[in-house]
Design a protein around this motif. Structure first.
Motif, PDB file in Angstrom:
ATOM      1  N   MET A   1       0.828  -1.191   0.000  1.00 16.23           N
ATOM      2  CA  MET A   1       0.000   0.000   0.000  1.00 16.23           C
ATOM      3  C   MET A   1       0.872   1.255   0.000  1.00 16.23           C
ATOM      4  N   ARG A   2       2.002   1.188   0.751  1.00 12.87           N
ATOM      5  CA  ARG A   2       2.890   2.353   0.805  1.00 12.87           C
ATOM      6  C   ARG A   2       3.469   2.643  -0.576  1.00 12.87           C
ATOM      7  N   LEU A   3       3.929   1.593  -1.297  1.00  7.76           N
ATOM      8  CA  LEU A   3       4.483   1.785  -2.638  1.00  7.76           C
ATOM      9  C   LEU A   3       3.431   2.355  -3.582  1.00  7.76           C
ATOM     10  N   GLU A   4       2.197   1.877  -3.446  1.00 12.15           N
ATOM     11  CA  GLU A   4       1.119   2.379  -4.288  1.00 12.15           C
ATOM     12  C   GLU A   4       0.849   3.850  -3.984  1.00 12.15           C
ATOM     13  N   SER A   5       0.880   4.208  -2.730  1.00 13.87           N
ATOM     14  CA  SER A   5       0.647   5.598  -2.327  1.00 13.87           C
ATOM     15  C   SER A   5       1.755   6.514  -2.836  1.00 13.87           C
ATOM     16  N   VAL A   6       3.005   6.051  -2.745  1.00 14.27           N
ATOM     17  CA  VAL A   6       4.147   6.849  -3.210  1.00 14.27           C
ATOM     18  C   VAL A   6       4.079   7.038  -4.726  1.00 14.27           C
ATOM     19  N   SER A   7       3.621   6.012  -5.464  1.00 14.71           N
ATOM     20  CA  SER A   7       3.569   6.126  -6.930  1.00 14.71           C
ATOM     21  C   SER A   7       2.336   6.906  -7.399  1.00 14.71           C
ATOM     22  N   ARG A   8       1.371   7.169  -6.495  1.00 15.71           N
ATOM     23  CA  ARG A   8       0.186   7.940  -6.853  1.00 15.71           C
ATOM     24  C   ARG A   8       0.468   9.434  -6.872  1.00 15.71           C
ATOM     25  N   SER A   9       1.357   9.898  -6.019  1.00 18.26           N
ATOM     26  CA  SER A   9       1.674  11.319  -5.912  1.00 18.26           C
ATOM     27  C   SER A   9       2.171  11.932  -7.223  1.00 18.26           C
ATOM     28  N   PRO A  10       3.079  11.286  -7.960  1.00 18.89           N
ATOM     29  CA  PRO A  10       3.519  11.868  -9.240  1.00 18.89           C
ATOM     30  C   PRO A  10       2.389  11.995 -10.269  1.00 18.89           C
ATOM     31  N   ILE A  11       1.379  11.133 -10.174  1.00 21.52           N
ATOM     32  CA  ILE A  11       0.246  11.240 -11.102  1.00 21.52           C
ATOM     33  C   ILE A  11      -0.475  12.556 -10.877  1.00 21.52           C
ATOM     34  N   TYR A  12      -0.763  12.865  -9.598  1.00 22.17           N
ATOM     35  CA  TYR A  12      -1.463  14.106  -9.274  1.00 22.17           C
ATOM     36  C   TYR A  12      -0.630  15.330  -9.641  1.00 22.17           C
ATOM     37  N   SER A  13       0.663  15.266  -9.345  1.00 21.44           N
ATOM     38  CA  SER A  13       1.551  16.395  -9.668  1.00 21.44           C
ATOM     39  C   SER A  13       1.585  16.629 -11.172  1.00 21.44           C
ATOM     40  N   HIS A  14       1.756  15.584 -11.928  1.00 20.31           N
ATOM     41  CA  HIS A  14       1.831  15.699 -13.389  1.00 20.31           C
ATOM     42  C   HIS A  14       0.513  16.228 -13.956  1.00 20.31           C
ATOM     43  N   PHE A  15      -0.606  15.743 -13.427  1.00 19.89           N
ATOM     44  CA  PHE A  15      -1.910  16.195 -13.898  1.00 19.89           C
ATOM     45  C   PHE A  15      -2.098  17.687 -13.620  1.00 19.89           C
ATOM     46  N   GLY A  16      -1.741  18.113 -12.394  1.00 19.24           N
ATOM     47  CA  GLY A  16      -1.872  19.530 -12.036  1.00 19.24           C
ATOM     48  C   GLY A  16      -0.999  20.423 -12.914  1.00 19.24           C
ATOM     49  N   GLU A  17       0.257  19.992 -13.146  1.00 21.46           N
ATOM     50  CA  GLU A  17       1.172  20.777 -13.993  1.00 21.46           C
ATOM     51  C   GLU A  17       0.670  20.822 -15.437  1.00 21.46           C
ATOM     52  N   THR A  18       0.094  19.725 -15.909  1.00 22.39           N
ATOM     53  CA  THR A  18      -0.416  19.679 -17.277  1.00 22.39           C
ATOM     54  C   THR A  18      -1.604  20.625 -17.438  1.00 22.39           C
ATOM     55  N   VAL A  19      -2.521  20.624 -16.468  1.00 21.11           N
ATOM     56  CA  VAL A  19      -3.688  21.525 -16.537  1.00 21.11           C
ATOM     57  C   VAL A  19      -3.232  22.982 -16.492  1.00 21.11           C
ATOM     58  N   THR A  20      -2.266  23.272 -15.652  1.00 22.89           N
ATOM     59  CA  THR A  20      -1.760  24.641 -15.550  1.00 22.89           C
ATOM     60  C   THR A  20      -1.096  25.087 -16.850  1.00 22.89           C
ATOM     61  N   GLY A  21      -0.356  24.214 -17.495  1.00 27.80           N
ATOM     62  CA  GLY A  21       0.390  24.586 -18.695  1.00 27.80           C
ATOM     63  C   GLY A  21      -0.253  24.122 -19.981  1.00 27.80           C
TER      64      GLY A  21
END
Length: 171
Positions: A1-21
């Motif tokens: 679960m910890r590995l899954e949680s750690v790998s989920r964070s870059p998805i949100y970051s990338h999505f937010g940066e993509t929407v902004t740019g």
């Protein structure tokens, strides 16, 4: 679960940066690159999430069925190990059979002693070797490597044989 949680964070970051740019991404026509990068991050996350889903499915199953499945899985593993070991033994031992077959198909040499070709007891009377129109090939079916060589080696002479390494010179 910890590995899954750690790998989920870059998805949100990338999505937010993509929407902004998004306006810059469209201006440079690089939408495919950002879609591929997003897909890659989601795939990495799913690889880490999948074992958790499978574990939950197992835990929701009847305990007797789980025990039976694990027991059969261990037996299959042992059977496969045995099968690989036996296959390896057969492969190793079949080499002996192949050699016997090859030797049985090899052309027989002439007998060591021929009944009608006894040489005199005092033979040889002089020490010389004569090659008269000597021809030889490496094996039957190949071209000749020596063609019609004639020469005489007198007794007491020393002879040197010259050739490339692996050319088949006698020892």
């Amino acid at each position: 679960m910890r590995l899954e949680s750690v790998s989920r964070s870059p998805i949100y970051s990338h999505f937010g940066e993509t929407v902004t740019g998004v306006s810059t991404i469209r201006a440079y026509h690089v939408q495919e690159r950002f879609i591929d990068e997003s897909d890659s991050k989601v795939d990495k996350n799913q690889v880490r999430k999948y074992p958790s889903i499978i574990a939950n499915r197992w835990l929701a199953t009847n305990p007797g069925l789980v025990g039976l499945s694990v027991s059969y899985a261990l037996q299959v593993t042992q059977t496969l190990n045995w099968l690989v070991r036996m296959s390896s033994d057969i492969e190793t031992n079949i080499v002996s059979v192949e050699r016997i077959k090859e030797y049985s198909e090899t052309k027989q040499e002439a007998p060591w002693e021929l009944p009608n070709s006894r040489v005199p007891r005092e033979w040889p009377s002089e020490g010389k070797v004569v090659f008269d129109n000597f021809k030889v090939r490496y094996r039957e079916g190949l071209d000749l490597v020596l063609r019609g060589i004639s020469f005489t080696i007198a007794g007491g002479e020393k002879v040197g044989i010259v050739g490339r390494t692996g050319a088949g010179k006698p020892v």
